[in-house]
Design an enzyme around this catalytic site. Structure first.
Site, PDB file in Angstrom:
ATOM      1  N   LYS A  22      -8.879  14.060  66.461  1.00  0.00           N
ATOM      2  CA  LYS A  22      -7.458  14.118  66.827  1.00  0.00           C
ATOM      3  C   LYS A  22      -7.169  15.379  67.636  1.00  0.00           C
ATOM      4  O   LYS A  22      -6.548  15.343  68.700  1.00  0.00           O
ATOM      5  CB  LYS A  22      -6.578  14.114  65.585  1.00  0.00           C
ATOM      6  CG  LYS A  22      -5.118  14.521  65.846  1.00  0.00           C
ATOM      7  CD  LYS A  22      -4.279  14.512  64.600  1.00  0.00           C
ATOM      8  CE  LYS A  22      -4.337  15.733  63.768  1.00  0.00           C
ATOM      9  NZ  LYS A  22      -3.554  16.885  64.249  1.00  0.00           N
ATOM     10  N   ASN A  23      -7.620  16.527  67.135  1.00  0.00           N
ATOM     11  CA  ASN A  23      -7.253  17.792  67.765  1.00  0.00           C
ATOM     12  C   ASN A  23      -8.000  18.057  69.068  1.00  0.00           C
ATOM     13  O   ASN A  23      -7.642  18.966  69.806  1.00  0.00           O
ATOM     14  CB  ASN A  23      -7.420  18.940  66.771  1.00  0.00           C
ATOM     15  CG  ASN A  23      -6.370  18.846  65.679  1.00  0.00           C
ATOM     16  OD1 ASN A  23      -5.392  18.102  65.808  1.00  0.00           O
ATOM     17  ND2 ASN A  23      -6.564  19.581  64.611  1.00  0.00           N
ATOM     18  N   ARG A  94       3.985  19.080  67.618  1.00  0.00           N
ATOM     19  CA  ARG A  94       3.905  20.392  68.248  1.00  0.00           C
ATOM     20  C   ARG A  94       2.916  20.429  69.405  1.00  0.00           C
ATOM     21  O   ARG A  94       3.066  21.187  70.363  1.00  0.00           O
ATOM     22  CB  ARG A  94       3.451  21.424  67.227  1.00  0.00           C
ATOM     23  CG  ARG A  94       4.233  21.442  65.940  1.00  0.00           C
ATOM     24  CD  ARG A  94       3.658  22.497  65.097  1.00  0.00           C
ATOM     25  NE  ARG A  94       3.508  23.682  65.906  1.00  0.00           N
ATOM     26  CZ  ARG A  94       4.525  24.425  66.302  1.00  0.00           C
ATOM     27  NH1 ARG A  94       5.743  24.076  65.953  1.00  0.00           N
ATOM     28  NH2 ARG A  94       4.352  25.458  67.045  1.00  0.00           N
ATOM     29  N   CYS A 118       7.665  24.139  61.486  1.00  0.00           N
ATOM     30  CA  CYS A 118       6.966  22.989  60.885  1.00  0.00           C
ATOM     31  C   CYS A 118       6.721  23.301  59.417  1.00  0.00           C
ATOM     32  O   CYS A 118       6.845  24.456  59.005  1.00  0.00           O
ATOM     33  CB  CYS A 118       5.715  22.731  61.705  1.00  0.00           C
ATOM     34  SG  CYS A 118       4.204  22.611  60.793  1.00  0.00           S
ATOM     35  N   ARG A 123       5.191  28.868  63.270  1.00  0.00           N
ATOM     36  CA  ARG A 123       4.356  28.432  64.413  1.00  0.00           C
ATOM     37  C   ARG A 123       5.002  28.689  65.771  1.00  0.00           C
ATOM     38  O   ARG A 123       5.273  27.753  66.531  1.00  0.00           O
ATOM     39  CB  ARG A 123       3.945  26.986  64.255  1.00  0.00           C
ATOM     40  CG  ARG A 123       3.193  26.745  62.943  1.00  0.00           C
ATOM     41  CD  ARG A 123       2.720  25.335  62.790  1.00  0.00           C
ATOM     42  NE  ARG A 123       1.596  25.015  63.653  1.00  0.00           N
ATOM     43  CZ  ARG A 123       0.997  23.818  63.667  1.00  0.00           C
ATOM     44  NH1 ARG A 123       1.449  22.855  62.894  1.00  0.00           N
ATOM     45  NH2 ARG A 123      -0.024  23.587  64.454  1.00  0.00           N
ATOM     46  N   PRO A 124       5.240  29.946  66.147  1.00  0.00           N
ATOM     47  CA  PRO A 124       5.806  30.256  67.460  1.00  0.00           C
ATOM     48  C   PRO A 124       4.815  29.915  68.576  1.00  0.00           C
ATOM     49  O   PRO A 124       3.656  29.632  68.311  1.00  0.00           O
ATOM     50  CB  PRO A 124       6.037  31.767  67.378  1.00  0.00           C
ATOM     51  CG  PRO A 124       5.082  32.249  66.346  1.00  0.00           C
ATOM     52  CD  PRO A 124       4.907  31.126  65.362  1.00  0.00           C
ATOM     53  N   VAL A 125       5.269  29.942  69.844  1.00  0.00           N
ATOM     54  CA  VAL A 125       4.380  29.677  70.985  1.00  0.00           C
ATOM     55  C   VAL A 125       4.330  30.868  71.932  1.00  0.00           C
ATOM     56  O   VAL A 125       3.981  30.728  73.112  1.00  0.00           O
ATOM     57  CB  VAL A 125       4.822  28.390  71.727  1.00  0.00           C
ATOM     58  CG1 VAL A 125       4.616  27.155  70.857  1.00  0.00           C
ATOM     59  CG2 VAL A 125       6.260  28.495  72.222  1.00  0.00           C
ATOM     60  N   ASP A 308      -7.612  23.570  58.006  1.00  0.00           N
ATOM     61  CA  ASP A 308      -7.300  22.146  57.868  1.00  0.00           C
ATOM     62  C   ASP A 308      -8.102  21.467  56.764  1.00  0.00           C
ATOM     63  O   ASP A 308      -7.910  20.278  56.511  1.00  0.00           O
ATOM     64  CB  ASP A 308      -7.515  21.411  59.189  1.00  0.00           C
ATOM     65  CG  ASP A 308      -6.553  21.887  60.272  1.00  0.00           C
ATOM     66  OD1 ASP A 308      -6.811  21.611  61.453  1.00  0.00           O
ATOM     67  OD2 ASP A 308      -5.570  22.559  59.934  1.00  0.00           O
ATOM     68  N   ILE A 330      -4.282  31.624  57.925  1.00  0.00           N
ATOM     69  CA  ILE A 330      -3.825  31.144  59.229  1.00  0.00           C
ATOM     70  C   ILE A 330      -2.338  30.787  59.219  1.00  0.00           C
ATOM     71  O   ILE A 330      -1.594  31.166  60.121  1.00  0.00           O
ATOM     72  CB  ILE A 330      -4.655  29.922  59.673  1.00  0.00           C
ATOM     73  CG1 ILE A 330      -6.157  30.207  59.593  1.00  0.00           C
ATOM     74  CG2 ILE A 330      -4.248  29.469  61.079  1.00  0.00           C
ATOM     75  CD1 ILE A 330      -6.682  31.193  60.613  1.00  0.00           C
ATOM     76  N   ARG A 400      -0.794  10.322  60.799  1.00  0.00           N
ATOM     77  CA  ARG A 400      -0.897  11.205  61.973  1.00  0.00           C
ATOM     78  C   ARG A 400      -2.341  11.622  62.233  1.00  0.00           C
ATOM     79  O   ARG A 400      -2.696  11.944  63.363  1.00  0.00           O
ATOM     80  CB  ARG A 400      -0.054  12.465  61.766  1.00  0.00           C
ATOM     81  CG  ARG A 400       1.424  12.198  61.577  1.00  0.00           C
ATOM     82  CD  ARG A 400       2.197  13.494  61.594  1.00  0.00           C
ATOM     83  NE  ARG A 400       1.953  14.201  62.872  1.00  0.00           N
ATOM     84  CZ  ARG A 400       2.619  15.301  63.204  1.00  0.00           C
ATOM     85  NH1 ARG A 400       3.506  15.811  62.370  1.00  0.00           N
ATOM     86  NH2 ARG A 400       2.380  15.906  64.356  1.00  0.00           N
TER      87      ARG A 400
HETATM   88  C1  EPZ Z   1      -4.318  23.823  65.930  1.00  0.00           C
HETATM   89  O1  EPZ Z   1      -2.936  24.162  65.851  1.00  0.00           O
HETATM   90  C2  EPZ Z   1      -4.469  22.496  65.192  1.00  0.00           C
HETATM   91  N1  EPZ Z   1      -3.629  21.500  65.819  1.00  0.00           N
HETATM   92  C3  EPZ Z   1      -4.055  22.680  63.736  1.00  0.00           C
HETATM   93  O2  EPZ Z   1      -4.314  21.462  63.045  1.00  0.00           O
HETATM   94  C4  EPZ Z   1      -4.895  23.756  63.099  1.00  0.00           C
HETATM   95  O3  EPZ Z   1      -4.444  24.001  61.800  1.00  0.00           O
HETATM   96  C5  EPZ Z   1      -4.782  25.055  63.916  1.00  0.00           C
HETATM   97  O4  EPZ Z   1      -5.130  24.816  65.287  1.00  0.00           O
HETATM   98  C6  EPZ Z   1      -5.692  26.152  63.390  1.00  0.00           C
HETATM   99  O5  EPZ Z   1      -7.008  25.734  63.347  1.00  0.00           O
HETATM  100  C7  EPZ Z   1      -4.049  20.905  66.959  1.00  0.00           C
HETATM  101  O6  EPZ Z   1      -5.089  21.186  67.521  1.00  0.00           O
HETATM  102  C8  EPZ Z   1      -3.151  19.863  67.536  1.00  0.00           C
HETATM  103  P1  EPZ Z   1      -2.991  28.103  66.403  1.00  0.00           P
HETATM  104  P2  EPZ Z   1      -2.316  25.337  66.739  1.00  0.00           P
HETATM  105  O7  EPZ Z   1      -2.273  28.296  67.684  1.00  0.00           O
HETATM  106  O8  EPZ Z   1      -2.942  25.312  68.072  1.00  0.00           O
HETATM  107  C9  EPZ Z   1       0.085  31.575  65.187  1.00  0.00           C
HETATM  108  C10 EPZ Z   1      -3.905  19.602  61.661  1.00  0.00           C
HETATM  109  O9  EPZ Z   1      -3.779  19.531  60.433  1.00  0.00           O
HETATM  110  N2  EPZ Z   1       0.511  31.517  66.593  1.00  0.00           N
HETATM  111  O10 EPZ Z   1      -4.418  28.460  66.342  1.00  0.00           O
HETATM  112  O11 EPZ Z   1      -0.842  25.235  66.647  1.00  0.00           O
HETATM  113  C11 EPZ Z   1       0.529  30.332  64.411  1.00  0.00           C
HETATM  114  O12 EPZ Z   1       1.834  30.453  63.951  1.00  0.00           O
HETATM  115  C12 EPZ Z   1      -3.233  20.741  62.448  1.00  0.00           C
HETATM  116  O13 EPZ Z   1      -4.581  18.802  62.333  1.00  0.00           O
HETATM  117  C13 EPZ Z   1       1.429  32.436  67.055  1.00  0.00           C
HETATM  118  O14 EPZ Z   1       1.879  33.319  66.309  1.00  0.00           O
HETATM  119  O15 EPZ Z   1      -2.818  26.595  65.905  1.00  0.00           O
HETATM  120  C14 EPZ Z   1      -0.473  30.252  63.297  1.00  0.00           C
HETATM  121  O16 EPZ Z   1      -0.076  31.053  62.253  1.00  0.00           O
HETATM  122  C15 EPZ Z   1      -2.304  21.546  61.615  1.00  0.00           C
HETATM  123  N3  EPZ Z   1       1.830  32.351  68.340  1.00  0.00           N
HETATM  124  C16 EPZ Z   1      -1.726  30.796  63.945  1.00  0.00           C
HETATM  125  O17 EPZ Z   1      -1.324  31.537  65.105  1.00  0.00           O
HETATM  126  C17 EPZ Z   1       1.350  31.400  69.208  1.00  0.00           C
HETATM  127  O18 EPZ Z   1       1.757  31.359  70.378  1.00  0.00           O
HETATM  128  C18 EPZ Z   1      -2.720  29.712  64.353  1.00  0.00           C
HETATM  129  O19 EPZ Z   1      -2.153  28.858  65.268  1.00  0.00           O
HETATM  130  C19 EPZ Z   1       0.408  30.481  68.729  1.00  0.00           C
HETATM  131  C20 EPZ Z   1       0.002  30.549  67.408  1.00  0.00           C
END
Ligand code: EPZ
Length: 422
Positions: A22-23, A94, A118, A123-125, A308, A330, A400
């Site tokens: 999926k991811n 997201r 969420c 989860r900011p961007v 995950d 995380i 999902r």
């Molecule tokens: C990906 O999410 C996966 N989703 C998530 O899987 C997975 O848990 C996560 O990576 C970590 O492995 C997809 O690939 C679609 P991150 P993502 O950016 O990209 C913070 C599932 O169950 N952060 O690595 O959103 C954030 O808040 C899902 O399949 C910022 O602060 O994860 C988090 O605490 C759930 N600012 C941490 O970093 C940002 O701009 C990790 O987020 C981006 C992230």
């Protein structure tokens, strides 16, 4: 709304096929926006999140055709007429933010709704946005949307991540493929899904080095072509089903599984007394009559223990011999499965990002509530070994990220069914 009924039914035996990730698919699909030539994805998983991404891409003007029962996706972006990703779609998923980099790189403009919070965290961007700014984009947040522009196109730059974010790395990587000059991404995420994305982008003509390491270098090109790409195995689905025989006993072969996708996880299973062996077709997981040993787990970016799989691992440790400590590093709110497992008789003490699990001899079936994708499947795993019946409500979360859960588990002897509550 549907629920899933699970009754403890003893050891499991047989084979479970593992789908495409999926991811990985959720970042491979937006890559179509980088080219006007067709992109074909083989081994795509059949999930509601993939359908949401399809809806989003179609709303931009992309063509997405689902073939072979949904396992092949034919994508084309030769006629993108809308550069706005609407809140009504983005709020459902997201990963929609992953259209931002490709749209901006190819068209010099994009308007994408902010995803909002969420269940598992804020989860900011911000890291996504800063990466694009480092490539010369101008970004403005207005009315809940990111308004991004780069009229002269993106330029190569240095992206230095405070945290190895998966999504921000994917957005920056896709954007950099069409940027003028060289981009270096430092402290990049190293997940297998990113390596899979880089493999696909290279097949489209991109110049990328270092994917899988913490430093990725991209030489921008003028345009990308089409490609046919096979989606990598879903390591999270793999790990989830590896835990089924671990929790219930028995022996199950996971078709398409590979240890290198989950080394840190396999080490913890070994420490808990579970045997994992490679087979010709995948991985075999065996649990004899011995007790499960307590182990401590800390979630980390790849190659560390995946967040995950934290909820599913907790389900195993609920009946381990001894006390286990799980640290979630995380996401700030990813223990919502704990109170539900406690309804089944588990002993868990959650303090902030740490959960202390004291093993009990046996869980007891109960009505429980799914709160997010991975929490929902951890409750099903717990129900497989519990006394009596467990009813897991709100399983739309499950759809999902898991296809054919009932079919796959009943195929190895689980007593499980899906019912409609209405
Ligand atoms: C990906 O999410 C996966 N989703 C998530 O899987 C997975 O848990 C996560 O990576 C970590 O492995 C997809 O690939 C679609 P991150 P993502 O950016 O990209 C913070 C599932 O169950 N952060 O690595 O959103 C954030 O808040 C899902 O399949 C910022 O602060 O994860 C988090 O605490 C759930 N600012 C941490 O970093 C940002 O701009 C990790 O987020 C981006 C992230």
């Amino acid at each position: 709304m549907d629920s899933i009924l699970v009754r403890g039914n003893g050891p499991l035996h047989g084979q479970i096929p593992i789908a495409g990730a999926k991811n990985a698919c959720l970042t491979l699909m937006p890559a179509t926006l980088l080219s006007d030539e067709p992109l074909t994805l083989i081994n795509a998983p059949r999930l509601s999140d993939i359908r949401t991404m399809t809806q989003l891409l179609r709303s931009l003007g992309a063509e997405v055709t689902s073939l072979q029962g949904g396992q092949v996706l034919a994508l084309s972006s030769h006629d993108i007429h809308n550069k706005t990703a609407d809140y009504d779609i983005v709020r459902k998923m997201r990963a929609s933010i992953l259209v931002l980099g490709p749209l901006l790189a190819r068209y010099g403009e994009a308007v994408v709704s902010l995803p909002g919070g969420c269940a598992i965290g804020a989860r900011p961007v911000d890291l996504h946005l800063r990466a694009l700014e480092a490539m010369g984009a101008t970004l403005e947040l207005r009315d809940g949307y990111v308004h991004a522009s780069a009229p002269g196109g993106l330029k190569g730059g240095t992206v230095d991540f405070d945290f190895a974010s998966v999504g921000a790395t994917e957005n920056a990587l896709m954007a950099a493929t069409l940027a003028k000059g060289i981009t270096v991404i430092r402290n990049a995420a190293r997940e297998p899904e990113i390596v899979d994305l880089a493999r696909c982008l290279r097949a489209m003509g991109a110049q990328i080095d270092g994917d899988g390491s913490s430093e990725i270098t991209i030489q921008g090109v003028d345009r990308l072509g089409g490609a046919t790409h096979t989606v990598v195995t879903d390591r999270i689905e793999l790990g989830t089903y590896m835990l089924a025989p671990a929790i219930c006993g028995g022996e199950v072969e996971l078709l398409g599984g590979r240890i290198e996708l989950l080394e840190a996880f396999c080490e913890k299973l070994d420490a808990a007394g579970i045997t994992v062996t490679e087979t010709e077709k995948g991985l075999s997981v065996t649990r004899g009559n011995g007790d499960i040993r307590a182990v401590n787990v800390t979630t980390e970016p790849f190659p560390g223990f995946p967040t995950d799989l934290q909820a599913q691992m907790m389900a195993l440790l609920c009946t381990a011999n001894g006390t286990s400590v799980l640290e979630e590093k995380i996401f700030e709110n990813r223990f919502m499965h704990a109170p539900e497992l406690m309804r089944m008789g588990a002993q868990i003490d959650v303090q902030g990002g740490t959960a202390t699990v004291t093993g009990v001899p046996k869980l007891k079936g109960a009505p429980v509530m799914a709160t997010d994708l991975r929490a929902s499947v951890s409750l099903i795993l717990a129900g497989l070994a519990a006394e009596g019946e467990t009813k897991v409500a709100r399983v739309y979360h499950l759809d999902r990220g898991y296809e054919h859960v009932v079919g796959k588990l009943s195929g190895v002897g689980a007593n499980i069914e899906r019912i409609s509550d209405t």
